[in-house]
Design a protein around this motif. Structure first.
Motif, short mmCIF file in Angstrom:
data_model
loop_
_atom_site.label_atom_id
_atom_site.label_comp_id
_atom_site.label_asym_id
_atom_site.label_seq_id
_atom_site.Cartn_x
_atom_site.Cartn_y
_atom_site.Cartn_z
N GLY A 62 0.86 -1.18 -0.07
CA GLY A 62 -0.10 -0.22 -0.07
C GLY A 62 0.80 1.23 0.09
O GLY A 62 0.48 2.16 -0.72
N ALA A 63 1.67 1.25 1.02
CA ALA A 63 2.73 2.47 0.98
C ALA A 63 3.40 2.80 -0.22
O ALA A 63 3.63 3.72 -0.82
N ILE A 64 4.10 1.38 -0.96
CA ILE A 64 4.76 1.46 -2.28
C ILE A 64 4.03 2.01 -3.04
O ILE A 64 4.19 2.89 -4.26
N ALA A 65 2.64 1.63 -3.31
CA ALA A 65 1.78 1.89 -4.50
C ALA A 65 1.32 3.41 -4.43
O ALA A 65 1.37 4.00 -5.13
N GLY A 66 1.06 3.97 -3.07
CA GLY A 66 1.03 5.42 -2.71
C GLY A 66 2.17 6.24 -3.41
O GLY A 66 1.67 7.30 -4.03
N TRP A 67 3.09 5.84 -2.98
CA TRP A 67 4.41 6.71 -3.54
C TRP A 67 4.65 6.54 -4.94
O TRP A 67 5.13 7.53 -5.34
N MET A 68 4.07 5.28 -5.34
CA MET A 68 4.40 5.25 -6.90
C MET A 68 3.47 6.01 -7.44
O MET A 68 3.68 6.67 -8.70
N ALA A 69 2.07 6.22 -7.10
CA ALA A 69 1.14 6.96 -7.79
C ALA A 69 1.61 8.43 -7.55
O ALA A 69 1.14 9.04 -8.75
N TRP A 70 1.96 8.74 -6.66
CA TRP A 70 2.74 10.49 -6.34
C TRP A 70 3.56 10.46 -7.26
O TRP A 70 3.50 11.54 -8.16
N SER A 71 4.68 9.68 -7.51
CA SER A 71 5.61 9.76 -8.37
C SER A 71 5.33 9.77 -9.67
O SER A 71 5.91 10.53 -10.55
N GLN A 72 4.40 8.95 -10.21
CA GLN A 72 4.00 8.81 -11.40
C GLN A 72 3.34 10.18 -12.11
O GLN A 72 3.35 10.64 -13.09
N SER A 73 2.47 10.61 -10.99
CA SER A 73 1.72 12.08 -11.31
C SER A 73 2.72 13.15 -11.36
O SER A 73 2.55 14.01 -12.29
N ALA A 74 3.74 13.12 -10.58
CA ALA A 74 4.63 14.30 -10.62
C ALA A 74 5.42 14.18 -11.69
O ALA A 74 5.71 15.19 -12.52
N LEU A 75 5.83 12.89 -12.24
CA LEU A 75 6.73 12.78 -13.57
C LEU A 75 6.10 13.00 -14.56
O LEU A 75 6.30 13.79 -15.59
N HIS A 76 4.53 12.63 -14.76
CA HIS A 76 3.78 13.37 -15.58
C HIS A 76 3.59 14.54 -15.87
O HIS A 76 3.96 15.21 -16.93
N LEU A 77 3.76 15.32 -14.66
CA LEU A 77 3.49 16.75 -14.83
C LEU A 77 4.99 17.51 -15.49
O LEU A 77 5.16 18.14 -15.91
N VAL A 78 6.03 16.96 -14.75
CA VAL A 78 7.32 17.31 -15.00
C VAL A 78 7.53 17.03 -16.65
O VAL A 78 8.13 18.05 -17.22
N TYR A 79 7.25 16.09 -17.03
CA TYR A 79 7.65 15.45 -18.38
C TYR A 79 6.79 16.28 -19.39
O TYR A 79 7.08 16.85 -20.49
N THR A 80 5.31 16.81 -18.92
CA THR A 80 4.58 17.51 -20.02
C THR A 80 5.11 18.69 -19.90
O THR A 80 4.98 19.49 -21.22
N THR A 81 5.58 19.55 -18.92
CA THR A 81 6.05 20.81 -18.59
C THR A 81 7.31 20.63 -19.48
O THR A 81 7.58 21.81 -20.21
N ALA A 82 8.18 19.77 -19.52
CA ALA A 82 9.63 19.82 -20.15
C ALA A 82 9.32 19.76 -21.77
O ALA A 82 9.87 20.40 -22.61
N GLN A 83 8.17 18.76 -22.06
CA GLN A 83 7.70 18.76 -23.54
C GLN A 83 7.37 20.10 -24.18
O GLN A 83 7.69 20.48 -25.16
N SER A 84 6.60 20.88 -23.25
CA SER A 84 6.13 22.29 -23.81
C SER A 84 7.14 23.10 -23.84
O SER A 84 7.22 24.02 -24.63
N ALA A 85 8.11 23.05 -22.95
CA ALA A 85 9.17 23.98 -23.06
C ALA A 85 10.13 23.69 -24.29
O ALA A 85 10.79 24.49 -24.77
N GLY A 86 9.96 22.32 -24.55
CA GLY A 86 11.05 22.14 -25.87
C GLY A 86 9.87 22.39 -27.21
O GLY A 86 10.61 21.97 -28.23
#
Length: 185
Positions: A62-86
């Motif tokens: 449960g804890a690992i899945a929670g941290w994985m969900a958070w990290s996937q959401s954060a990475l999605h936002l960072v990658y989308t922002t990086a792609q828009s900057a590119g």
């Protein structure tokens, strides 16, 4: 079971590499554009910092899945922002709208997070089971290494018994007894 910093660093690195590599692959396939290196570095650094902070002890699924969900959401936002900057999405506002409204891409991130969480939990359980096994196997050896034979006692002749009320207690040779019951004279 808690752990030392070198193992903690390795565990955080494994979590980050699994999370970031699966996320960048899925994000690139879903968006049709590659993620710039800067976005990958920033996302990985963010996930590593959080992963290092939370890997002080063994975690459940449960804890690992929670941290994985958070990290996937954060990475999605960072990658989308990086792609828009590119220049892949047009403007920054369009990229944020795509990041928040792209249900298919978020579903892919969620599925990747769930699979990675299960996989990481299996590795976590195996690692801590191995550490417990090593600790149990080394405990008898450690006990043998710390016990030293007591020096031979001189033989007394006759019926010289220790005074009543006193018990002979064996101490480790490196211990120092500073207090005790008063001596009976």
């Amino acid at each position: 079971m808690t752990e030392r910093p070198p193992l903690r660093t390795v565990r955080a690195g494994v979590f980050t590499s699994v999370c970031a590599s699966v996320s960048v692959g899925g994000h690139s396939l879903s968006s049709g554009h590659g993620v710039p290196l800067g976005g990958l570095i920033v996302g990985s650094a963010l996930v590593y910092a959080v992963a290092w902070a939370v890997t002080g002890r063994e975690r459940g699924l449960g804890a690992i899945a929670g941290w994985m969900a958070w990290s996937q959401s954060a990475l999605h936002l960072v990658y989308t922002t990086a792609q828009s900057a590119g220049g892949h999405h047009g403007s920054y506002d369009e990229a944020l709208a795509a990041a928040s409204g792209s249900g298919g891409m978020l579903a892919v991130h969620a599925a990747a997070g769930a699979v990675c969480a299960w996989w990481l939990r299996q590795g976590e359980a195996a690692l801590f089971a191995y550490l417990r096994l090593v600790a149990v196997a080394l405990l008898p050896l450690l006990a043998l290494a710390t016990v030293s034979p007591s020096p031979p006692r001189p033989r007394t002749t006759g019926s010289a018994a220790p005074p009543r009320g006193r018990e002979t207690v064996l101490y480790l040779r490196h211990s120092l007894v500073l207090r005790g019951p008063p001596a009976f004279c």
